[in-house]
Motif scaffolding. Structure first.
Motif, mmCIF file in Angstrom:
data_model
loop_
_atom_site.group_PDB
_atom_site.id
_atom_site.type_symbol
_atom_site.label_atom_id
_atom_site.label_comp_id
_atom_site.label_asym_id
_atom_site.label_seq_id
_atom_site.Cartn_x
_atom_site.Cartn_y
_atom_site.Cartn_z
ATOM 1 N N ALA A 1 0.860 -1.203 -0.007
ATOM 2 C CA ALA A 1 -0.026 0.025 0.132
ATOM 3 C C ALA A 1 0.863 1.164 0.027
ATOM 4 C CB ALA A 1 -0.908 -0.009 1.277
ATOM 5 N N GLU A 2 1.914 1.044 0.656
ATOM 6 C CA GLU A 2 2.685 2.165 0.890
ATOM 7 C C GLU A 2 3.640 2.607 -0.579
ATOM 8 O OE1 GLU A 2 4.347 1.966 5.543
ATOM 9 O OE2 GLU A 2 5.336 0.964 3.928
ATOM 10 N N ILE A 3 3.812 1.649 -1.377
ATOM 11 C CA ILE A 3 4.402 1.643 -2.562
ATOM 12 C C ILE A 3 3.409 2.535 -3.606
ATOM 13 C CG2 ILE A 3 5.329 0.573 -4.597
ATOM 14 C CD1 ILE A 3 6.713 -1.405 -2.860
ATOM 15 N N LEU A 4 2.388 1.905 -3.537
ATOM 16 C CA LEU A 4 1.216 2.537 -4.340
ATOM 17 C C LEU A 4 0.954 4.200 -3.977
ATOM 18 C CD1 LEU A 4 -1.262 -0.340 -5.036
ATOM 19 C CD2 LEU A 4 0.275 0.515 -6.496
ATOM 20 N N GLU A 5 0.826 4.433 -2.559
ATOM 21 C CA GLU A 5 0.730 5.755 -2.221
ATOM 22 C C GLU A 5 2.008 6.673 -2.556
ATOM 23 O OE1 GLU A 5 -0.001 5.955 2.073
ATOM 24 O OE2 GLU A 5 -1.403 4.205 1.994
ATOM 25 N N PHE A 6 3.065 6.034 -2.280
ATOM 26 C CA PHE A 6 4.481 6.742 -2.875
ATOM 27 C C PHE A 6 4.387 7.190 -4.431
ATOM 28 C CE2 PHE A 6 8.814 5.995 -4.434
ATOM 29 C CZ PHE A 6 9.271 7.512 -4.086
ATOM 30 N N VAL A 7 3.902 6.112 -5.041
ATOM 31 C CA VAL A 7 3.879 6.605 -6.484
ATOM 32 C C VAL A 7 2.918 7.410 -6.929
ATOM 33 C CG1 VAL A 7 3.283 5.497 -8.889
ATOM 34 C CG2 VAL A 7 4.946 4.114 -7.108
ATOM 35 N N GLY A 8 1.801 7.487 -6.409
ATOM 36 C CA GLY A 8 0.471 8.304 -6.568
ATOM 37 C C GLY A 8 1.121 9.862 -6.108
ATOM 38 N N GLU A 9 1.706 9.812 -4.867
ATOM 39 C CA GLU A 9 2.302 11.249 -4.535
ATOM 40 C C GLU A 9 3.202 11.692 -5.570
ATOM 41 O OE1 GLU A 9 2.369 12.124 -0.114
ATOM 42 O OE2 GLU A 9 2.436 9.974 -0.151
ATOM 43 N N MET A 10 4.068 10.865 -5.765
ATOM 44 C CA MET A 10 5.165 11.310 -7.056
ATOM 45 C C MET A 10 4.427 11.802 -8.422
ATOM 46 S SD MET A 10 7.794 11.266 -5.293
ATOM 47 C CE MET A 10 9.630 11.478 -6.369
ATOM 48 N N HIS A 11 3.241 11.282 -8.468
ATOM 49 C CA HIS A 11 2.632 11.805 -9.647
ATOM 50 C C HIS A 11 1.704 12.959 -9.358
ATOM 51 C CE1 HIS A 11 3.616 9.005 -13.172
ATOM 52 N NE2 HIS A 11 3.868 8.257 -12.100
ATOM 53 N N ASP A 12 2.084 13.528 -8.065
ATOM 54 C CA ASP A 12 1.192 14.685 -7.921
ATOM 55 C C ASP A 12 -0.118 14.565 -7.438
ATOM 56 O OD1 ASP A 12 3.440 16.141 -8.586
ATOM 57 O OD2 ASP A 12 3.018 16.342 -10.512
ATOM 58 N N LEU A 13 -0.645 13.583 -6.838
ATOM 59 C CA LEU A 13 -1.828 13.326 -6.101
ATOM 60 C C LEU A 13 -1.420 13.537 -4.770
ATOM 61 C CD1 LEU A 13 -2.660 11.434 -8.608
ATOM 62 C CD2 LEU A 13 -3.548 9.610 -7.007
ATOM 63 N N THR A 14 -2.681 14.245 -4.282
ATOM 64 C CA THR A 14 -2.736 14.697 -2.864
ATOM 65 C C THR A 14 -2.428 13.305 -1.808
ATOM 66 O OG1 THR A 14 -5.034 14.510 -2.271
ATOM 67 C CG2 THR A 14 -4.035 16.586 -3.304
ATOM 68 N N ARG A 15 -1.938 13.558 -0.651
ATOM 69 C CA ARG A 15 -1.723 12.639 0.188
ATOM 70 C C ARG A 15 -3.095 11.662 0.363
ATOM 71 N NH1 ARG A 15 1.328 12.411 5.621
ATOM 72 N NH2 ARG A 15 1.776 10.041 5.412
ATOM 73 N N SER A 16 -4.342 12.181 0.675
ATOM 74 C CA SER A 16 -5.418 11.505 0.720
ATOM 75 C C SER A 16 -5.756 10.869 -0.325
ATOM 76 C CB SER A 16 -6.381 12.473 1.361
ATOM 77 O OG SER A 16 -6.663 13.488 0.625
ATOM 78 N N ASP A 17 -5.934 11.490 -1.634
ATOM 79 C CA ASP A 17 -6.151 10.780 -2.685
ATOM 80 C C ASP A 17 -5.380 9.453 -3.140
ATOM 81 O OD1 ASP A 17 -8.056 12.748 -3.121
ATOM 82 O OD2 ASP A 17 -6.904 13.796 -4.849
ATOM 83 N N ALA A 18 -4.040 9.893 -2.632
ATOM 84 C CA ALA A 18 -3.132 8.981 -2.984
ATOM 85 C C ALA A 18 -3.447 7.588 -2.245
ATOM 86 C CB ALA A 18 -1.589 8.978 -2.970
ATOM 87 N N ARG A 19 -3.712 7.746 -1.137
ATOM 88 C CA ARG A 19 -4.310 6.748 -0.137
ATOM 89 C C ARG A 19 -5.430 5.974 -0.668
ATOM 90 N NH1 ARG A 19 -3.613 8.287 6.133
ATOM 91 N NH2 ARG A 19 -1.807 8.746 4.895
ATOM 92 N N ALA A 20 -6.402 6.815 -0.924
ATOM 93 C CA ALA A 20 -7.749 6.283 -1.631
ATOM 94 C C ALA A 20 -7.383 5.306 -2.773
ATOM 95 C CB ALA A 20 -8.730 7.119 -1.706
ATOM 96 N N ARG A 21 -6.635 5.971 -3.632
ATOM 97 C CA ARG A 21 -6.369 5.269 -5.058
ATOM 98 C C ARG A 21 -5.506 3.948 -4.569
ATOM 99 N NH1 ARG A 21 -7.754 3.970 -9.801
ATOM 100 N NH2 ARG A 21 -6.167 4.295 -11.370
ATOM 101 N N ALA A 22 -4.570 3.974 -3.734
ATOM 102 C CA ALA A 22 -3.913 2.723 -3.481
ATOM 103 C C ALA A 22 -5.126 1.707 -3.126
ATOM 104 C CB ALA A 22 -3.014 3.131 -2.294
ATOM 105 N N ARG A 23 -5.821 2.057 -1.981
ATOM 106 C CA ARG A 23 -7.007 1.288 -1.579
ATOM 107 C C ARG A 23 -7.710 0.484 -2.817
ATOM 108 N NH1 ARG A 23 -7.732 3.683 3.582
ATOM 109 N NH2 ARG A 23 -9.120 5.144 2.026
ATOM 110 N N GLU A 24 -7.994 1.375 -3.463
ATOM 111 C CA GLU A 24 -8.947 1.046 -4.686
ATOM 112 C C GLU A 24 -8.183 -0.037 -5.674
ATOM 113 O OE1 GLU A 24 -10.204 4.910 -6.759
ATOM 114 O OE2 GLU A 24 -10.213 3.664 -8.501
ATOM 115 N N LEU A 25 -7.066 0.322 -6.004
ATOM 116 C CA LEU A 25 -6.177 -0.632 -6.695
ATOM 117 C C LEU A 25 -5.995 -1.814 -6.115
ATOM 118 C CD1 LEU A 25 -3.777 2.162 -8.423
ATOM 119 C CD2 LEU A 25 -5.360 0.588 -9.687
#
Lengths: 779, 246
Positions: free
Chosen positions: B92-116
């Motif tokens: 989950a942390e890897i997905l969040e990290f990738v999301g944030e590096m692609h400029d998602l906000t932290r909460s969006d990145a977390r939600a997206r990680a869960r979804e994926l």
């Protein structure tokens, strides 16, 4: 009798060990056999020849016995000294023998050596556990168990292999045993005695190592295993260093051990030391033999027990267990509401979870330095009583720590580097974040040292100028993080190419040199020198960062040539060649000829300038065709006009400043003495011909040009003017800084060096005229 | 959308990819086929700007993959052949990290990680360190990281290798869905069966040279009338071998 299968296994492990290049002894230059040669980048990196490992062995064999001899002699000396001290106190004070260290001197000495042997044994054991036994990449027994071999035989073979292939033992234990044998037996008996003494210890080490290896692989998950590896590395290194450095503690322990001393005597290391001592005493040969047999029996018993236990444990198969469950139970760690960027948070998470990484980067350097300090505690109190000394010490530790973190910033990314390449961010942004994180983390060390050290400072001797050291430390801590990160990138220690890996040794040497240089200037506590060194190191940092940023797009592709562009490094290189040559030629002329001062100065300057510029222009033509800064071009008359205007303006300011300095008494008549008589001609040549040509090419053409590519006009002009000012005498620095700014402006506007050269000529001529006028009117 | 022009990569004296010309239109699923060592992975890495072309040019959406790497990465998701992650980060942390590096906000990145994690059936593995993953799990996590930022273009190196049949089917369905939504997919594989079901067009590369390319039916008609894609593949690669050797 060794069976054929065992022999095959031994051959397999020997090959594997040899192919890994004897990594256990950390031979940086050793060739990895079997690795296919890969082409280097064309035109950028020289192909280094593979160095032979035997050089390292030879150096080790020559130095280690001496080190052990020194340690053992020192231990004995300290025991004697302690006993003498105790006896003197007894006699003078008529005290009761309360906490008497009353072990006979020879027993105490033997025990101190036995203690040393024990520490070295434990140190070797843990270090090798961390390096070999727990290394990543799976457990080969899992695979070997699929071959038609009994588990008993497999583990026995493993035991034999570990007994024979233990390079650290051959470095740390065997030389000690050889030294002890040499002291007690005739020379011809030494090899035999060493063999007899080493065998039990090596076998015992192998048994413990095989036991841990199998048990841990069977029961512990991969992630925990790597953390254990880190713990072992720390324990091993700390024990080795403690054994070799904390000699007073060892001597005191041997004297004050009481009944525990007997236990030490009966441990395998103790027995071996006793065997070697007894072997030399007349009439105790039999006892020595019995002791030797006893040690061997202990080791054999341990080995048999281990094999039996492992056979039992692997009855139900060999599957490295617990790979997944251990992590699943762990609660997800979150750094809540953190203000850090995702990259920094990732870095901190990895650091907090990977003990191996943490210890390599933060703890090992501390241990190295800490034990050195243990041995020279008294020196500390007398040496570190001034602010510059404390700052220098704090900086030394910080920079040393960077060698294990920033210098290896990319190596620590390892195979995950591809992820960074898929993000829509420049790679150097990631590296900047990394450097910032590391410098912020490691800044705790210098802060603590300075805080503690302030208590020792002798404030009677304190001068305000010494605060420069503190400033230099404060700037140096973050700056060296960037410096070493870029140095690590340029040396390419992540790249697959074997030759590039070899250059890491050179990079480390270079980084040590830079640390030493910077540290020594901090220690001087002289404001102008501190400022100069800081500015020059900053320039070097920027130059290296620029080079690293040029390299980064090619990071994962060592085969593609890096396009060369004009950079700050070219300018600094030319400046360095120029200054060194100038100094050398000046020295040669002074010693070898009778040329008078002004002519000598001119000749040294002109020859060095011509050579440095010619080398630089030639190099630029060769590698970066078409990128040599232009001297002339269309619009030359406009350039000349701009140059004359700017030169006149700055020259007027400089003359006014000179007049003010003179009024204030900073300039004396003696300093103007050169401007009399024949010397004036040489000085004129130097000031209006040689200096403008060379300096404008180097400082505007190369340094400003290189910086402009990185920063744009405004910051590049400021930066190049600052470097230009720093290499001039302090009193003229402010006006030279102005000259640097205006020449950069003229160069950028006219696009050719002719403009700034004219500015420089006019400026220097104005200064000469002004000085001449001032000196004649004051005479 | 994806354009390769005379793309060449040499490693010393060895030419891994030789003057490759190829164009993939938006919404297409292009299968890049070839035997082991044919130059598939090298081509994909040049598209990602990880390898620098020795000559020629690779462009995505008109942007040069090397010179404009950062812009290209905003629109592209990439799955390497063997994804290696940070050992001490959880899925989950890897997905969040990738999301944030692609400029998602932290909460969006977390939600997206869960979804994926949900979508790729990695719920249980989300809290586990990546070092403990099997190859199949790593592949799925890699695919999840490739689509975190909902890219227009997917570049996938052997996306179904190492997956169990159920997961392989899920991944195929997922890719088909993404293609239906207009994403361009460039995937390399040597699983012909999968290419046949998924790809609108394929190209066959052998020893660094593109041997043929086009819709599967067209290739079938040209190289192995009435045969399967496997027959086409064998006909093309075996015909090319003596040439290359001679």
């Amino acid at each position: 009798m060794i069976r054929a299968t065992t022999a095959k296994l031994l051959r397999l492990w020997w090959r594997r060990w040899r192919n890994r290049g004897g990594r256990l002894v950390a031979l940086p230059g050793m060739e990895r056999r079997g690795a296919p040669p890969k082409p280097t980048r064309t035109g950028t990196r020289p192909r280094g020849a593979a160095r032979s490992p035997w050089l390292y062995f030879a150096i080790a064999l020559l130095t280690l016995p001496f080190l052990h001899w020194q340690t053992v002699t020192d231990l004995r000396h300290r025991v004697d000294a302690r006993i003498l001290e105790w006896t003197t106190t007894q006699e003078s004070a008529q005290a009761l023998p309360a906490d008497a260290p009353m072990v006979p001197a020879d027993v105490a000495k033997r025990r101190a050596i036995a203690l040393l042997a024990l520490l070295l044994f434990v140190g070797v054991l843990f270090t090798e556990l961390s390096q070999e036994t727990l290394s990543a990449g799976g457990w080969d027994v899992e695979w070997l168990a699929t071959l038609p071999i009994g588990m008993g035989e497999l583990f026995t073979a493993r035991l034999v292999a570990r007994t024979l292939m233990s390079p650290l033992s051959f470095f740390w234990l065997v030389p000690l045993l050889a030294l002890l044998s040499w002291e007690s037996a005739p020379w011809w008996a030494v090899p035999l005695l060493v063999l007899a003494a080493a065998l039990p210890l090596l076998l015992l080490r192998a048994a413990i190592s095989v036991f841990f290896e199998a048990t841990l692989h069977l029961r512990v998950s991969q992630a925990r295993l790597r953390n254990l590896k880190g713990v072992c590395a720390i324990v091993g290194t700390a024990t080795l260093f403690f054994g070799l450095c904390a000699r007073q503690t060892l001597a005191d322990a041997a004297l004050g051990m009481g009944p525990w001393g007997a236990l030490l005597d009966w441990l395998p290391t103790g027995i071996v030391v006793r065997t070697l001592a007894d072997a030399g005493s007349p009439g105790r040969g039999g006892i020595a033999l019995a002791e030797g047999v006893c040690a061997l029996l202990q080791a054999l018993a341990a080995a048999l027990l281990v094999v039996a236990w492992l056979r039992r444990s692997t009855r139900d198969g060999v599957v490295a267990g617990g790979r997944r469950e251990s992590a699943r139970s762990a609660a997800p760690a979150r750094i809540g509401g953190s203000p850090f960027s995702p990259f920094v948070r990732r870095e901190l998470k990895l650091l907090s979870r990977d003990f191996n990484y943490l210890s390599q980067a933060l703890l090992v350097p501390l241990i190295f330095v800490g034990f050195q300090l243990l041995n020279m505690r008294s020196a500390l109190v007398t040496q570190f009583d001034s602010l510059p000394a404390i700052c220098a010490f704090a900086f030394g530790i910080t920079a040393y720590t960077y060698q294990f973190s920033c210098l290896r910033a990319l190596a620590l990314e390892q195979d995950s580097l591809w992820m960074l390449a898929t993000f829509p961010r420049p790679l150097d942004a990631a590296l900047r974040a990394k450097s910032r994180t590391w410098s912020a983390l490691i800044a705790i060390y210098p802060a603590a040292i300075v805080a503690l050290g302030l208590g020792h400072v002798d404030f009677a001797e304190f001068k305000a100028g010494q605060l420069a050291s503190l400033g230099m430390l404060a700037v140096g801590v973050p700056m060296f993080a960037f410096l070493f990160t870029s140095l690590g990138v340029i040396s390419g220690d992540t790249l697959v190419s074997h030759e590039q890996r070899q250059r890491l040794g050179m990079t480390q040497l270079l980084s040590l040199f830079l640390i030493a240089l910077y540290t020594s200037v901090i220690g001087l506590g002289d404001p102008w020198r501190c400022f100069g060194a800081t500015a020059l190191t900053a320039a070097l940092t920027v130059a290296l960062w620029q080079k690293a940023a040029d390299t980064l797009p090619h990071l994962l592709d060592p085969w593609s040539p890096v396009a060369r562009k004009l950079s700050l490094a070219d300018g600094l290189g030319a400046a360095l060649v120029f200054f060194v040559l100038q100094g050398l030629i000046e020295l040669l002329l002074r010693v070898g000829t009778t040329v008078d001062t002004a002519a000598r100065l001119f000749l040294a300057y002109a020859i060095a300038g011509v050579v440095a510029c010619a080398l630089s222009i030639g190099g630029l033509w060769r590698f970066e065709a078409g990128r040599v800064p232009r001297f002339f071009g269309s619009g030359a008359s406009r350039a000349v006009a701009l140059g004359v205007g700017a030169g006149t303006a700055v020259g007027a300011v400089a003359v006014a400043a000179q007049w003010l300095l003179r009024q204030a008494g900073f300039l004396t008549r003696g300093e103007l003495g050169l401007l009399r008589g024949d010397d004036f001609g040489w000085l004129l040549l130097l000031a209006v011909v040689a200096a403008p040509l060379c300096e404008e090419y180097i400082f505007r053409g190369l340094i400003f040009g290189g910086l402009e590519r990185l920063w744009g006009f405004r910051r590049a002009a400021l930066g190049s003017a600052l470097i230009f000012a720093v290499v001039h005498p302090m009193l003229s620095a402010p006006t030279v800084f102005l000259l640097g700014l205006s020449t950069a402006f003229v160069y950028a506007r006219s696009g050719m060096l002719l403009g700034p050269i004219v500015t420089h000529v006019v400026y220097n001529a104005a200064i000469l005229a002004g000085t001449h006028w001032l000196s004649t009117h004051s005479a | 959308m994806i354009a390769l022009e005379q793309l060449t990569k040499t490693f010393g004296a060895f030419t891994a990819v030789d003057r490759l010309d190829l164009a993939v239109a938006q919404g297409e699923v292009f299968g890049f086929l070839g035997p082991n060592g044919a130059g598939k992975t090298t081509t994909l890495r040049m598209l990602m700007g990880i390898l620098v072309p020795s000559s020629g040019r690779a462009a995505i959406g008109g942007l040069d993959c090397t010179a404009q790497r950062v812009e290209v990465m905003r629109r592209v998701g990439y799955l390497p052949d063997v994804p290696v992650f940070y050992d001490y980060l959880r899925g989950a942390e890897i997905l969040e990290f990738v999301g944030e590096m692609h400029d998602l906000t932290r909460s969006d990145a977390r939600a997206r990680a869960r979804e994926l994690l949900e979508e790729f059936d990695l719920r249980d593995a989300g809290e586990e360190f990546a070092v403990n993953y099997s190859l199949g799990m790593k592949k799925k996590l890699g695919l999840a990281s490739a689509v975190v930022h909902r890219p227009d273009v997917l570049i996938l190196d052997e996306p179904t290798t190492g997956l169990d049949p159920g997961s392989a089917r899920d991944v195929r369905d997922f890719l088909q869905r993404r293609a239906g939504e207009g994403a361009t997919i460039f995937l390399s594989t040597h699983l012909l069966d999968m290419a046949e079901r998924l790809c609108t067009r394929v190209g066959i590369i052998h020893k660094g040279v593109l041997q043929c390319g086009g819709p599967i039916d067209e290739l079938r008609a040209r190289y192995a009338a009435g045969g399967s894609l496997e027959d086409v593949f064998l006909a093309v690669t075996r015909a090319a071998t003596p040439d290359a050797a001679g």
